[in-house]
Design a protein around this motif. Sequence first.
Motif, short mmCIF file in Angstrom:
data_model
loop_
_atom_site.label_atom_id
_atom_site.label_comp_id
_atom_site.label_asym_id
_atom_site.label_seq_id
_atom_site.Cartn_x
_atom_site.Cartn_y
_atom_site.Cartn_z
N TYR A 186 2.85 111.25 94.47
CA TYR A 186 2.81 110.76 93.51
C TYR A 186 4.02 112.38 93.37
CZ TYR A 186 1.64 111.57 88.39
OH TYR A 186 1.21 112.02 87.70
N ARG A 187 4.20 113.35 93.23
CA ARG A 187 4.89 114.30 92.81
C ARG A 187 6.47 114.31 93.50
NH1 ARG A 187 5.46 119.57 94.14
NH2 ARG A 187 4.82 119.57 96.21
N LEU A 188 6.75 113.93 94.54
CA LEU A 188 7.60 113.50 95.40
C LEU A 188 9.31 112.46 94.17
CD1 LEU A 188 7.65 112.12 98.74
CD2 LEU A 188 7.25 114.36 97.71
N GLN A 189 10.08 113.71 94.15
CA GLN A 189 11.02 113.10 92.92
C GLN A 189 12.08 112.23 93.47
OE1 GLN A 189 12.57 117.34 91.49
NE2 GLN A 189 10.88 117.89 90.43
N GLN B 139 3.79 121.81 78.91
CA GLN B 139 3.84 120.66 77.39
C GLN B 139 2.66 120.45 76.68
OE1 GLN B 139 6.57 119.39 76.72
NE2 GLN B 139 8.45 118.74 78.60
N ILE B 140 1.33 120.80 77.45
CA ILE B 140 0.32 120.14 76.92
C ILE B 140 -0.10 121.66 76.51
CG2 ILE B 140 -2.52 120.28 77.84
CD1 ILE B 140 -1.60 118.06 78.70
N LYS C 102 -1.29 116.12 85.81
CA LYS C 102 -1.66 114.28 85.60
C LYS C 102 -1.70 114.08 84.16
CE LYS C 102 -2.28 113.12 89.63
NZ LYS C 102 -3.36 112.80 91.72
N VAL C 103 -2.58 114.05 82.92
CA VAL C 103 -2.62 114.33 81.81
C VAL C 103 -1.19 114.10 80.68
CG1 VAL C 103 -3.57 115.54 79.72
CG2 VAL C 103 -5.26 115.07 81.93
N ALA C 104 -0.89 115.14 81.45
CA ALA C 104 0.48 115.33 80.81
C ALA C 104 1.69 113.83 80.98
CB ALA C 104 1.74 116.36 81.16
N GLN C 105 1.42 113.56 82.22
CA GLN C 105 2.42 111.88 82.63
C GLN C 105 1.35 111.19 82.10
OE1 GLN C 105 1.45 108.91 86.02
NE2 GLN C 105 3.16 109.27 85.76
N ILE C 106 -0.08 111.25 81.74
CA ILE C 106 -0.93 109.96 80.82
C ILE C 106 -0.35 110.16 79.60
CG2 ILE C 106 -3.17 109.68 80.08
CD1 ILE C 106 -3.93 110.49 82.72
N GLU D 188 6.63 115.10 79.89
CA GLU D 188 8.18 115.61 80.55
C GLU D 188 7.41 116.43 81.61
OE1 GLU D 188 11.64 116.63 79.74
OE2 GLU D 188 11.97 115.41 78.53
N TYR D 189 7.53 116.25 83.20
CA TYR D 189 7.03 116.74 84.64
C TYR D 189 7.47 118.63 84.51
CZ TYR D 189 6.28 118.26 88.95
OH TYR D 189 5.32 119.41 90.11
#
Lengths: 161, 343
Positions: free
Chosen positions: A85-88, B186-187, B172-176, B180-181
Amino acid sequence: MTSAGLTCKLVSESATRSLGLALAKAVQPGDVLALIGDLGAGKTRLTQSLALGLGVPSDTVTSPTFTLIHEYQNGRLPLRHCDAYRLQSAEEFADLGLDELFAEDGVAIIEWADRVSGYLPRDRLELRLSVMDETTRQVEMTGTGPRGQQLVATLAERRPW
Amino acid sequence: MGDAEYLLSIETSCDETSAAIVRRDRHVLSNIVATQFELHERFGGVVPEIASRAHLERILPVIDEAVRQAGISLTGVGVVAVATHPGLVGSLLVGLTAAKSLSLALDVPLVTVNHVAAHLYACRMAAGADIFPAIGFVVSGGHTHLFDCRSAVEMDLLGCTIDDAAGEAFDKVAQILGLEYPGGPQIERLARDGNSAAFSFARTFLHEPALRFSFSGLKTAVLYAARGTPGSRTPVPELTTSRIQDLAASFQAAAIDVLIGKCEQALKQTGRRTLCVGGGVAANGAFRSALEEMVSRLGVRLVLAPREFCTDNAAMMALGWEYYERGLLAAFDTDVIPGLMRS
């Protein structure tokens, strides 16, 4: 007998658990299970059930999203659990040496496998999980080579799990 | 034991390559963290067996840079510390091999350090003096682990997550929510303008005595609140900025309530009078404030990792000094102890 595909509905969490336990009985050293499905589709949950079936306490099996690989040596077979999941990028899988996952003595299970499919062994069992409603999941199992197909056939023969 | 002045530490447990020089008084002279991949194309698709190419490429430049920025020479290094557990086999091996080679070449002792324990040692460095015994709490993307720390080098696991780590839930909540990662910061930012009571998310395990965590259900609850429950015909309101802020605030409040509640339980159950908290989530301002409030209520001392040492880094590997000073040196046949997360 081999079979290319098998699709079933998992109507509750206990059905997911049954599938995990059935997988645990069927797997052999060297097997590769590729999990594909969105957030909340039940990938970690299925892995926990597989682990339980192999004799690894399921509450010790946690998400490897950040740590990338978790290894469990306390079951019937070594279990290596990876999360892409985390891999860019897919190349990162190779750059970080994550193919350590595929050691021949154990079973490898990869979440978000579609993100690194080019780096996975050609012969594997793909499990595509999708959310039907709050409690129901659908799983589509495909063998991408002889061993993967044999696993599908074994699971089909042994139904109901 | 020994008269070393400078410790070189090497940290390659996951995807970051890091090296630091730390003086005997725990003053950090340099701390280099490399995460960028620059030399991809040189290697095509060939994968070297059990070795992390990314770390191999970066390890020597990173060590060089750490020594250079510290303003010392490599021969000034008196002890080499390396993380050997837990992490990825290939990644750890690159760090350990570099550390062994330098230790041999410089004829100085080698010490091995647990990466998770090092996160807590970042707190000791902030305090400027010994803080143990203490309850140690590592809260990051990979860990949500509570320890009873008898000393800097002796700790027992009290409990941890049974599924997702807290930091992972933040990301993961940020992605939902379409952020941005990396999503944690950001949350926190969005939550400031949101209503934390807008959604009532479950506080899993909060009211039971076992020191364990679960954040998977919380993540799924936010997913359903944001995008609708699968199979349901009820329309979901549009994900406006204010709804995102409310979801962020409500999620963060639920996560922090559980983190704080379990710290409080751990302190009460063990009778320890000090709490130290490290890991990426320890950089979250709302979490830090909630910790301050809880410890002042209990009359317990709180030592937080400095924000710059919350995420993975080699400076926290100053923990290596504790091993050196106790004479706990590593042998040259030392191996890495990868992926087993709970020991």
